[in-house]
Design an enzyme around this catalytic site. Structure first.
Site, PDB file in Angstrom:
ATOM      1  N   HIS A   1      50.815 -13.290  -5.593  1.00  0.00           N
ATOM      2  CA  HIS A   1      51.972 -13.346  -4.705  1.00  0.00           C
ATOM      3  C   HIS A   1      53.093 -12.499  -5.291  1.00  0.00           C
ATOM      4  O   HIS A   1      52.986 -12.001  -6.418  1.00  0.00           O
ATOM      5  CB  HIS A   1      52.452 -14.800  -4.546  1.00  0.00           C
ATOM      6  CG  HIS A   1      52.956 -15.388  -5.838  1.00  0.00           C
ATOM      7  ND1 HIS A   1      52.097 -15.806  -6.849  1.00  0.00           N
ATOM      8  CD2 HIS A   1      54.214 -15.602  -6.306  1.00  0.00           C
ATOM      9  CE1 HIS A   1      52.813 -16.258  -7.870  1.00  0.00           C
ATOM     10  NE2 HIS A   1      54.096 -16.140  -7.569  1.00  0.00           N
TER      11      HIS A   1
ATOM     12  N   ASP B   1      57.549 -12.691  -5.665  1.00  0.00           N
ATOM     13  CA  ASP B   1      58.530 -13.779  -5.706  1.00  0.00           C
ATOM     14  C   ASP B   1      59.627 -13.694  -4.654  1.00  0.00           C
ATOM     15  O   ASP B   1      60.306 -14.691  -4.410  1.00  0.00           O
ATOM     16  CB  ASP B   1      59.175 -13.851  -7.098  1.00  0.00           C
ATOM     17  CG  ASP B   1      58.234 -14.445  -8.133  1.00  0.00           C
ATOM     18  OD1 ASP B   1      57.247 -15.089  -7.737  1.00  0.00           O
ATOM     19  OD2 ASP B   1      58.489 -14.251  -9.340  1.00  0.00           O
TER      20      ASP B   1
ATOM     21  N   HIS C   1      51.693 -10.784  -8.693  1.00  0.00           N
ATOM     22  CA  HIS C   1      51.196 -11.429  -9.903  1.00  0.00           C
ATOM     23  C   HIS C   1      50.589 -12.783  -9.572  1.00  0.00           C
ATOM     24  O   HIS C   1      50.772 -13.319  -8.479  1.00  0.00           O
ATOM     25  CB  HIS C   1      52.324 -11.612 -10.924  1.00  0.00           C
ATOM     26  CG  HIS C   1      53.481 -12.414 -10.393  1.00  0.00           C
ATOM     27  ND1 HIS C   1      54.464 -11.855  -9.610  1.00  0.00           N
ATOM     28  CD2 HIS C   1      53.799 -13.733 -10.514  1.00  0.00           C
ATOM     29  CE1 HIS C   1      55.351 -12.777  -9.273  1.00  0.00           C
ATOM     30  NE2 HIS C   1      54.972 -13.938  -9.802  1.00  0.00           N
TER      31      HIS C   1
ATOM     32  N   ARG D   1      48.679 -26.005 -20.039  1.00  0.00           N
ATOM     33  CA  ARG D   1      49.485 -24.794 -20.199  1.00  0.00           C
ATOM     34  C   ARG D   1      50.923 -25.103 -19.796  1.00  0.00           C
ATOM     35  O   ARG D   1      51.186 -25.509 -18.665  1.00  0.00           O
ATOM     36  CB  ARG D   1      48.903 -23.692 -19.318  1.00  0.00           C
ATOM     37  CG  ARG D   1      49.655 -22.362 -19.269  1.00  0.00           C
ATOM     38  CD  ARG D   1      48.984 -21.528 -18.181  1.00  0.00           C
ATOM     39  NE  ARG D   1      49.424 -20.145 -18.117  1.00  0.00           N
ATOM     40  CZ  ARG D   1      50.412 -19.693 -17.361  1.00  0.00           C
ATOM     41  NH1 ARG D   1      51.123 -20.544 -16.650  1.00  0.00           N
ATOM     42  NH2 ARG D   1      50.691 -18.397 -17.321  1.00  0.00           N
TER      43      ARG D   1
END
Length: 663
Positions: free
Chosen positions: A533, A535, A605, A615
Site C-alpha cells: 500500500h 500511506d 510498501h 515483531r
C-alpha cells in the site's frame, strides 16, 4: 415575521420538533455494527445486504444524533442558569456546578430512555470520521449500481461527491450517470444537505436571475432554518471532550472545546444572507441605505430599538435577528483570541466563505447543490496533480551522534527513502518492548479488529497519550512512558532534518504496535503481514497509479518505522514498484533500526508474513500541514509540560533549605 422576536424562539421550535420526532424512538441498532455488516456484505458481493445495512446505519446515525440534541436541549431548559444568583458570588458558583451536574444526570437518563444503554452507541473516532466524510455513500453508490438502480446510485454518488470533490473516479461515474437512460436531473440530490442549504442555493439562483421577490422569500426561509441548525449544532458541540482521564488538563483544553463550539457553525453563510437581505430591502421597497442595526440602534446584545418604515420592518427584522447572531459570534471570537493569547494556543479566524456561499477552496462545493453539475473529468484531475511536483531533497544532518546512515534512496532503489541504525539503544528497545506488553491492546488503532490485515497474526497497539496515562496512574513506570514520547520526538527530528524540509514536520499519528504470529496457522502461508500500500493515496496496481483521494490519509507526507527487536521469524519490510509485485528493497528489522520515507505513491510498501514470534515497532506518520496535527499528541505535549513543571516545582522547593537544618 416580527424582527423583535427572540432568537430563542428558533431553539424552542427546534426542541419541540426534536422531542416529537424522537419521543417514540424504539431500540436503535448501533450504527457502527450496521456499518461493519454493510462493509462485510460488500466484500462478499451481497449488494442487497449492503443497501439494507448501510441505509440502516445512516438512519441509526441520524436518529442517535437527533435524540442527543433533543435530550441536551430539554435538560438545558429543565435546569437553566439563574441570573439572580450573581448577587452572591459564592452561591452563584455553587449554583453553576449544581446545574451542570443536574444537566448531566438528566442527559444520561434521557438518552438511555430513548436509545437504551449509551455504551451501545459509543463508536470509534474512525467510524465517526467515515460518516463525516460520507464514506457510506461510496459503498451505496456501488451497491445500487450493481442492483441496476441508477437513480439511487446517482443520488448516493452526488452526495458523496459534495464532500469529496477531489475523488476523480466518482466524478467520472457521475458524468456517466448523466447519460444513462432513466436518470433525471432531480435524481442528483445531496441527501445530507440541511434545509437552510437547500433554501439558500435556490435563493441564490433566483437572485442571480433578478427575481428578488422570490429570492427574499427563500433567504428568509434559509435564515429561519439556519437558526434551528445553529441550535442543533451548538447542542452537539457542547458535549464531553476526550481528555483520557487527565483532569489537570481540563482547564487548558477548555479553550479547544470553545474553539470547537464556536467554529462549529458556518457564520460566513449568515454574513452572506445579511448582505443579500440588505440589498434586497433596498431593491424591493426603496429602504434607507443604512443597515437595519444602524437605522435602529442596538444595545451590546444586538437588541433593536426601532426600525424605519412599515415595509422595511419585515425585511429588517430578519437582518436584525441575523445581526444578533453575528454580534454574538464576534463576541465569542474576541473571547477566543483573548484565551489563545493567554494560554499560548494558536488560533486565527479564517475567511472561510465566498460571496456565493461556497468554501474558499478550489476543491470545495457548497453542500446542498442539487441537479447536474460539470464534474471535473479524470484527465483534468491528472493534469492538475503533475503541474508542480515538489522539490525533493535528502542527505541532511542526522541530529544525534549515535545515529548511523545505512542506506539512502539510491541504495534502496527509490526516492525519498532512508535506512538508519542506532536510533535508540538496546536498553531503550528493551524498556519499550516491556512497555508494549503492558499497555498495548488487541485491535487498538485497527477499529477493534485483532487481525486487520491477515487472520494469521494478532495486532496490538497503544498511543502516546494512553501510555502517559498509564504512567500517570502508576500502572507502568513513568520513565518508560516518557521514553515512548521522547523516542517518537527523536524520530521526528531526524526525519525532518535528513529530508531537508523547509517547514515543521508535525505528528499525524503515533502508534506503538506489536504483531504476533498465531500458533498453528503458519503452515503454507502465502499472504503478507501487511499488504502492499501507500500511506497517503489509494494504490491502483493495474492502472499503475496511486489516487490521492479519500479514504486515503491524503494529508500524510512522511512515514517512519522504528523497530524494537529482531528476534522473530519473517516480518521483513519491503518496498515495491507501483505494480505491488516487484520488490525494490527489503529491510530486516532489528533493535534501533529505522526506515523513513515519503508517504506518496513513489513508495509502495508492505510487510512480509511474521511466521514466528512477535515483531514490535513504533510506527509514525507525519504531516507538513498543521491543521492535521495529531490531537492526542497535543494533549500528550500538555501532559509532559505539566509533569516537567511539577518536577521543577519540587526541585525548586527542595532548594529552599534553612542552613540551620544542616547542623
Amino acid at each position: 415575521m416580527d424582527g423583535t422576536s427572540s432568537p430563542g424562539l428558533a431553539r424552542s421550535l427546534f426542541l419541540l420538533l426534536v422531542v416529537l420526532l424522537s419521543s417514540s424512538v424504539a431500540f436503535i441498532e448501533p450504527c457502527d455494527l450496521l456499518y461493519d455488516q454493510a462493509v462485510q456484505a460488500f466484500y462478499k458481493g451481497d449488494y442487497g445486504g449492503v443497501v439494507r445495512s448501510m441505509e440502516g446505519a445512516l438512519h441509526s446515525y441520524a436518529q442517535v444524533r437527533r435524540s442527543k440534541v433533543g435530550c441536551r436541549l430539554r435538560c438545558e431548559d429543565q435546569h437553566p442558569f439563574d441570573d439572580d444568583d450573581a448577587a452572591a458570588a459564592a452561591v452563584a458558583e455553587l449554583r453553576f456546578f449544581d446545574v451542570v451536574l443536574r444537566r448531566s444526570a438528566c442527559m444520561n437518563g434521557c438518552i438511555e430512555d430513548k436509545l437504551g444503554t449509551q455504551s451501545m452507541h459509543r463508536v470509534s473516532e474512525d467510524v465517526v470520521q467515515d460518516f463525516h466524510r460520507r464514506i457510506p455513500y461510496n459503498y451505496l453508490q456501488l451497491a445500487y449500481q450493481k442492483l441496476k438502480q441508477p437513480d439511487k446510485a446517482a443520488a448516493a454518488a452526488h452526495t458523496y461527491f459534495q464532500a469529496n470533490p477531489e475523488h476523480v473516479e466518482m466524478g467520472q461515474n457521475l458524468e456517466q450517470y448523466k447519460d444513462l437512460q432513466g436518470v433525471q436531473e432531480d435524481h442528483f440530490v445531496d441527501r445530507e444537505a440541511r434545509p437552510h442549504q437547500h433554501s439558500f442555493s435556490a435563493g441564490v439562483r433566483l437572485y442571480d436571475q433578478g427575481d428578488y421577490e422570490g429570492a427574499i422569500v427563500l433567504f428568509e426561509e434559509a435564515l429561519e432554518e439556519y437558526y434551528k441548525a445553529d441550535v442543533e449544532c451548538r447542542a452537539l458541540c457542547q458535549g464531553p471532550q476526550r481528555f483520557e482521564g487527565h483532569n489537570h488538563l481540563l482547564y487548558r483544553y477548555s479553550l479547544h472545546e470553545l474553539i470547537s463550539v464556536f467554529r462549529c457553525t458556518s457564520l460566513g453563510f449568515l454574513e452572506n444572507l445579511v448582505k443579500r437581505e440588505r440589498c434586497l430591502s433596498r431593491k424591493r421597497w426603496g429602504c434607507p441605505s443604512q443597515t437595519a442595526s444602524e437605522a435602529s440602534g442596538m444595545d451590546m446584545f444586538g437588541r433593536p430599538f426601532h426600525l424605519h418604515g412599515r415595509l422595511c420592518r419585515e425585511a429588517g427584522g430578519f437582518v436584525v435577528k441575523a445581526a444578533w447572531y453575528l454580534r454574538r459570534h464576534k463576541q465569542e471570537l474576541e473571547l477566543l483570541l483573548i484565551g489563545s493569547a493567554t494560554m499560548g494556543v494558536e488560533f486565527s479566524e479564517g475567511q472561510y466563505w465566498s460571496s456565493t456561499g461556497g468554501r474558499e477552496d478550489s476543491n470545495r462545493i457548497p453542500s446542498g447543490t442539487d441537479g447536474w453539475m460539470e464534474y471535473v473529468p479524470i484527465s483534468e484531475k491528472k493534469n492538475v496533480s503533475v503541474m508542480s511536483p515538489p522539490q525533493l531533497r535528502e542527505g541532511g544532518p542526522l541530529v544525534y551522534d549515535s545515529v548511523r546512515l545505512v542506506q539512502n534512496s539510491i541504495a534502496l532503489n527509490g526516492t525519498q527513502r532512508v535506512l538508519l541504525d542506532a536510533v535508540i539503544s538496546e536498553e531503550e528497545c528493551s524498556d519499550l518492548k516491556h512497555l508494549a506488553h503492558t499497555v498495548t491492546m488487541a485491535g487498538d488503532g485497527y477499529r477493534g479488529k485483532m487481525s486487520p490485515h491477515t487472520p494469521n497474526e494478532r495486532f496490538e497497539g497503544a498511543t502516546v497519550l494512553k501510555t502517559l496515562q498509564y504512567g500517570y496512574e502508576g500502572r507502568v513506570p513513568l520513565r518508560s512512558a516518557r521514553l515512548f514520547y521522547d523516542v517518537s520526538e527523536r524520530a521526528r527530528r531526524i526525519i525532518e532534518s535528513y529530508f531537508l524540509l523547509n517547514s515543521t514536520l508535525h505528528f499525524s499519528y503515533t502508534h506503538l504496535v506489536c504483531r504476533t504470529a498465531i500458533t498453528g496457522q503458519q503452515d503454507h502461508r502465502n499472504d503478507l503481514s501487511h499488504p502492499i500500500h501507500a500511506d497517503n493515496c489509494l494504490l491502483d496496481p493495474e492502472a499503475n497509479e496511486c489516487w490521492k483521494e479519500p479514504p486515503a490519509y491524503t494529508y500524510r507526507d512522511y512515514s517512519a518505522l522504528l523497530y524494537l527487536n529482531g528476534d522473530f521469524e519473517g516480518g521483513e519490510f519491503i518496498f515495491t514498484e507501483m505494480d505491488a509485485k516487484t520488490v525494490t528493497a527489503s529491510v530486516k528489522p532489528k533493535c534501533g533500526r529505522m526506515v523513513g520515507f515519503s508517504s506518496g505513491g513513489e513508495n509502495p510498501h508492505g510487510v512480509k508474513a511474521v511466521t514466528g514470534g512477535q515483531r514490535c515497532a513504533v510506527a509514525l506518520w507525519f504531516t507538513l500541514n498543521p491543521l492535521f496535527r495529531e490531537l492526542e499528541r497535543l494533549q500528550a505535549d500538555e501532559v509532559i509540560q505539566a509533569l516537567d513543571s511539577q518536577a521543577q516545582s519540587q526541585w525548586d522547593h527542595g532548594l529552599h533549605i534553612n542552613p540551620k537544618d544542616e547542623l
